[in-house]
Design a protein around this motif. Structure first.
Motif, mmCIF file in Angstrom:
data_model
loop_
_atom_site.group_PDB
_atom_site.id
_atom_site.type_symbol
_atom_site.label_atom_id
_atom_site.label_comp_id
_atom_site.label_asym_id
_atom_site.label_seq_id
_atom_site.Cartn_x
_atom_site.Cartn_y
_atom_site.Cartn_z
ATOM 1 N N GLY A 1 -9.425 34.271 62.925
ATOM 2 C CA GLY A 1 -9.417 33.855 64.323
ATOM 3 C C GLY A 1 -8.051 34.183 64.893
ATOM 4 O O GLY A 1 -7.704 35.348 65.084
ATOM 5 N N THR B 1 -2.373 23.103 67.200
ATOM 6 C CA THR B 1 -2.318 24.511 67.610
ATOM 7 C C THR B 1 -3.350 24.799 68.703
ATOM 8 O O THR B 1 -3.790 25.944 68.862
ATOM 9 C CB THR B 1 -2.596 25.435 66.402
ATOM 10 N N SER C 1 -9.236 20.713 59.844
ATOM 11 C CA SER C 1 -9.800 19.454 59.350
ATOM 12 C C SER C 1 -9.925 18.404 60.453
ATOM 13 O O SER C 1 -10.900 17.657 60.481
ATOM 14 C CB SER C 1 -8.933 18.913 58.216
ATOM 15 N N GLY C 2 -8.986 18.363 61.360
ATOM 16 C CA GLY C 2 -9.025 17.336 62.401
ATOM 17 C C GLY C 2 -7.753 17.405 63.203
ATOM 18 O O GLY C 2 -7.045 18.406 63.159
ATOM 19 N N VAL D 1 -12.553 37.252 57.552
ATOM 20 C CA VAL D 1 -12.626 36.907 58.979
ATOM 21 C C VAL D 1 -11.333 36.216 59.393
ATOM 22 O O VAL D 1 -10.761 35.434 58.639
ATOM 23 C CB VAL D 1 -13.823 35.968 59.264
ATOM 24 N N THR E 1 -8.601 29.315 67.578
ATOM 25 C CA THR E 1 -9.988 29.531 68.014
ATOM 26 C C THR E 1 -10.873 28.424 67.440
ATOM 27 O O THR E 1 -10.537 27.809 66.410
ATOM 28 C CB THR E 1 -10.519 30.876 67.485
ATOM 29 N N THR F 1 -3.667 30.970 62.535
ATOM 30 C CA THR F 1 -2.708 29.858 62.472
ATOM 31 C C THR F 1 -2.966 28.952 61.261
ATOM 32 O O THR F 1 -2.350 27.893 61.141
ATOM 33 C CB THR F 1 -2.755 28.985 63.754
HETATM 34 C C1 FAD Z 1 2.046 24.477 63.509
HETATM 35 C C2 FAD Z 1 0.659 24.255 62.993
HETATM 36 C C3 FAD Z 1 -0.010 23.094 63.293
HETATM 37 C C4 FAD Z 1 -1.338 22.866 62.831
HETATM 38 N N1 FAD Z 1 -1.983 21.706 63.119
HETATM 39 C C5 FAD Z 1 -3.249 21.508 62.680
HETATM 40 C C6 FAD Z 1 -3.960 20.306 62.993
HETATM 41 O O1 FAD Z 1 -3.508 19.473 63.764
HETATM 42 N N2 FAD Z 1 -5.202 20.153 62.471
HETATM 43 C C7 FAD Z 1 -5.803 21.111 61.706
HETATM 44 O O2 FAD Z 1 -6.941 20.918 61.277
HETATM 45 N N3 FAD Z 1 -5.167 22.264 61.420
HETATM 46 C C8 FAD Z 1 -3.911 22.489 61.889
HETATM 47 N N4 FAD Z 1 -3.278 23.654 61.615
HETATM 48 C C9 FAD Z 1 -4.013 24.717 60.941
HETATM 49 C C10 FAD Z 1 -4.708 25.684 61.963
HETATM 50 O O3 FAD Z 1 -3.895 25.878 63.086
HETATM 51 C C11 FAD Z 1 -6.020 25.149 62.496
HETATM 52 O O4 FAD Z 1 -6.895 24.829 61.467
HETATM 53 C C12 FAD Z 1 -6.697 26.134 63.453
HETATM 54 O O5 FAD Z 1 -7.815 25.528 64.008
HETATM 55 C C13 FAD Z 1 -7.108 27.454 62.822
HETATM 56 O O6 FAD Z 1 -7.646 28.278 63.847
HETATM 57 P P1 FAD Z 1 -7.377 29.846 63.834
HETATM 58 O O7 FAD Z 1 -8.165 30.450 64.947
HETATM 59 O O8 FAD Z 1 -5.934 30.164 63.824
HETATM 60 O O9 FAD Z 1 -8.046 30.218 62.438
HETATM 61 P P2 FAD Z 1 -7.597 31.248 61.304
HETATM 62 O O10 FAD Z 1 -6.329 30.820 60.679
HETATM 63 O O11 FAD Z 1 -7.648 32.618 61.856
HETATM 64 O O12 FAD Z 1 -8.797 31.067 60.281
HETATM 65 C C14 FAD Z 1 -8.951 29.884 59.542
HETATM 66 C C15 FAD Z 1 -10.078 30.070 58.519
HETATM 67 O O13 FAD Z 1 -11.307 30.141 59.216
HETATM 68 C C16 FAD Z 1 -12.022 31.318 58.842
HETATM 69 N N5 FAD Z 1 -12.733 31.788 60.028
HETATM 70 C C17 FAD Z 1 -12.210 32.080 61.256
HETATM 71 N N6 FAD Z 1 -13.171 32.488 62.087
HETATM 72 C C18 FAD Z 1 -14.337 32.488 61.383
HETATM 73 C C19 FAD Z 1 -15.688 32.848 61.684
HETATM 74 N N7 FAD Z 1 -16.039 33.287 62.886
HETATM 75 N N8 FAD Z 1 -16.620 32.757 60.695
HETATM 76 C C20 FAD Z 1 -16.279 32.313 59.462
HETATM 77 N N9 FAD Z 1 -15.021 31.959 59.123
HETATM 78 C C21 FAD Z 1 -14.067 32.040 60.065
HETATM 79 C C22 FAD Z 1 -10.963 32.299 58.362
HETATM 80 O O14 FAD Z 1 -11.490 33.241 57.438
HETATM 81 C C23 FAD Z 1 -9.959 31.361 57.707
HETATM 82 O O15 FAD Z 1 -10.337 31.116 56.390
HETATM 83 C C24 FAD Z 1 -1.960 23.875 62.045
HETATM 84 C C25 FAD Z 1 -1.277 25.061 61.749
HETATM 85 C C26 FAD Z 1 0.012 25.255 62.223
HETATM 86 C C27 FAD Z 1 0.707 26.549 61.915
#
Ligand code: FAD
Length: 435
Positions: free
Chosen positions: A74, A136, A150-151, A72, A141, A77
């Motif tokens: 989102g 992000t 995580s937070g 899966v 998502t 990121t």
């Molecule tokens: C520049 C930068 C800054 C960031 N800052 C933060 C921060 O402040 N705090 C933080 O916690 N993280 C941070 N991150 C990490 C990330 O951006 C966040 O955790 C973000 O919320 C992930 O969302 P996404 O939609 O991109 O998830 P994705 O990267 O697409 O997925 C993340 C995980 O969730 C799983 N997943 C997604 N959707 C579902 C679903 N529907 N059901 C089951 N599993 C699912 C995926 O399989 C994957 O393992 C950062 C990353 C970057 C690159």
């Protein structure tokens, strides 16, 4: 099976262009020089974009029948290859699942592909917002935040996503035969919280909300890092000032923030903070007490996109030899000691958060990378000094997080994904069991 034909028959959007598949098979693991060579060539066979829960169920059912791996995604990121399909197969992209199912003061029920910032605009219109968002926020998502985050901004008020009360419920599509849809409430939903999508496809989340304050962003600059850190801790402990961000940066990090040029002096240590509009006077007085100089930042999002792991992003744009760690420091003395131990290799970046009722220094320090062995050594020296390190240079769920096997998470995976098709290779507990 021909997935392209199957998707066309079902009316499900499919991505088959190899360049687009390559893009949708990646995340931001490239912050890690250790993960990059392992993950950069991993590709899905096809990317499917369901628009409804019924389409998610159809995809899950087909994957179970065909023994096809499913990962899966989102917005992709994540930082540790969390949504990179190690074994190919289907990537299920959730970004069309964008419905806000229910929104009222205090809580919401949303589909997983809802973008955090878009939702927040609607919630703020009724005086509420997310309790916390990652930096992000504009792209990520809510499903990905729960699955892999995580937070972040808000954690100084509400703790982290894993804290009880910060996730109220989840609706999950299983990979059993036949596929089922199950509702998890309260504590039961914790099994899918930070599970990297190894144990079910989340199709709806019930999330608590926080009252939305009129937020303003500020920089407070200091000649000296220790003073900046002491001010950050004092602000964290100042219960009368309502804030949702306290980030502390050693030099030369402020130089990397091109978006802050002209707003904060780049040659001083910097604290970025977001506080309630009416708390400006109290903040000004606290800054003065600690010898800091206060400047206004144009918009909260400008500050947000310099903090948490955006700091690493900006730093690497200026100097690609920099990478990072994720730490929880026991106290400011330990931080001072580690800065002395690694004067050339460690550049300090703190994020104050609330943890078990206390204000603590989480941190995402920059590290000048030389070799994987030296990186391991730096981590070990941190651990010997009582620092908790969530290693961002592994794609294994447990090794990057709490380092222990979560028996409940494993038992839940055995129940809902008995064939081990979901995000294969990411859960150490499952790998050890099936060796
Ligand atoms: C520049 C930068 C800054 C960031 N800052 C933060 C921060 O402040 N705090 C933080 O916690 N993280 C941070 N991150 C990490 C990330 O951006 C966040 O955790 C973000 O919320 C992930 O969302 P996404 O939609 O991109 O998830 P994705 O990267 O697409 O997925 C993340 C995980 O969730 C799983 N997943 C997604 N959707 C579902 C679903 N529907 N059901 C089951 N599993 C699912 C995926 O399989 C994957 O393992 C950062 C990353 C970057 C690159």
């Amino acid at each position: 099976m021909n997935w392209q034909e199957w998707a066309a028959k079902q009316g499900i959007e499919a991505v088959t262009n190899p360049l687009q598949i390559a893009k949708l098979s990646q995340d931001y693991y490239h912050f890690s020089p250790v993960l990059t060579p392992i993950l950069e060539h991993k590709r899905a066979d096809i990317v499917l974009k369901p628009a409804t829960e019924e389409e998610v169920i159809a995809i899950a059912q087909a994957c179970v029948r065909e023994n096809t791996f499913l990962t899966v995604r989102g917005s992709g990121t994540g930082n540790y290859g969390q949504c990179v399909p190690l074994e190919g197969g289907v990537v299920l992209d959730t970004t069309k699942l964008q419905r806000i199912i229910h929104l009222e003061p205090g809580y919401t029920i949303v589909e997983p592909g809802v973008k955090l910032a878009q939702f927040e605009q609607q919630a703020q219109a009724i005086g509420w917002e997310w309790r916390m968002v990652p930096s992000t926020v504009r792209t990520a998502t809510i499903g990905g935040f729960i699955g892999g985050g995580s937070g972040g901004i808000g954690s100084i008020l509400y703790g982290q996503l894993r804290d009880r009360g910060n996730l109220l419920g989840a609706r999950v599509v299983t990979m059993t035969d036949p596929v089922q849809v199950i509702e998890l409430e309260g504590e039961a939903a914790q099994v899918v919280n930070h599970a990297y999508g190894v144990n079910g496809i989340i199709t709806a989340l019930t999330m608590p909300l926080a009252p939305a304050y009129p937020w303003d962003a500020y920089g407070v600059t200091f000649a000296d890092f220790d003073r900046a850190a002491q001010f950050g801790l004092a602000l964290g402990n100042c219960d009368g000032i309502i804030k949702k961000l306290i980030s502390v940066f050693d030099r030369p990090i402020p130089e990397f923030f091109t978006t802050l040029r002209g707003q904060v002096p780049p040659d001083r240590c910097l604290v970025l903070t977001i506080v309630n509009h009416n708390d400006r006077l109290a903040l000004t007085e606290l800054a003065r007490f600690w010898g800091g100089e206060l400047v206004s930042i144009d918009k909260p999002i400008t500050a947000i996109e310099c903090t948490w792991n955006h700091t690493t992003l900006h730093a690497r744009s200026s100097d690609p030899s920099l990478t990072y760690l994720q730490c929880l420091y026991p106290d400011l003395e330990t931080i001072a000691h580690l800065r002395e131990l690694f004067p050339e290799e460690l550049i300090m970046h703190l994020e104050f958060i609330r943890s078990a009722g206390k204000v603590v220094a989480a941190a995402i320090p920059l590290v000048r990378f030389t070799t994987p062995d030296r990186l391991d050594e730096i981590i070990k020296i941190h651990e010997t000094n009582g620092v908790f390190v969530a290693n961002p240079h592994t794609y294994l769920l447990e090794d990057g997080g709490m380092k222990t096997i979560d028996r409940e998470q494993l038992a839940f995976k055995q129940r809902i994904d008995p064939k081990g098709l979901m995000n294969p290779g990411k859960m150490r507990a499952w790998l050890e069991l099936n060796q």
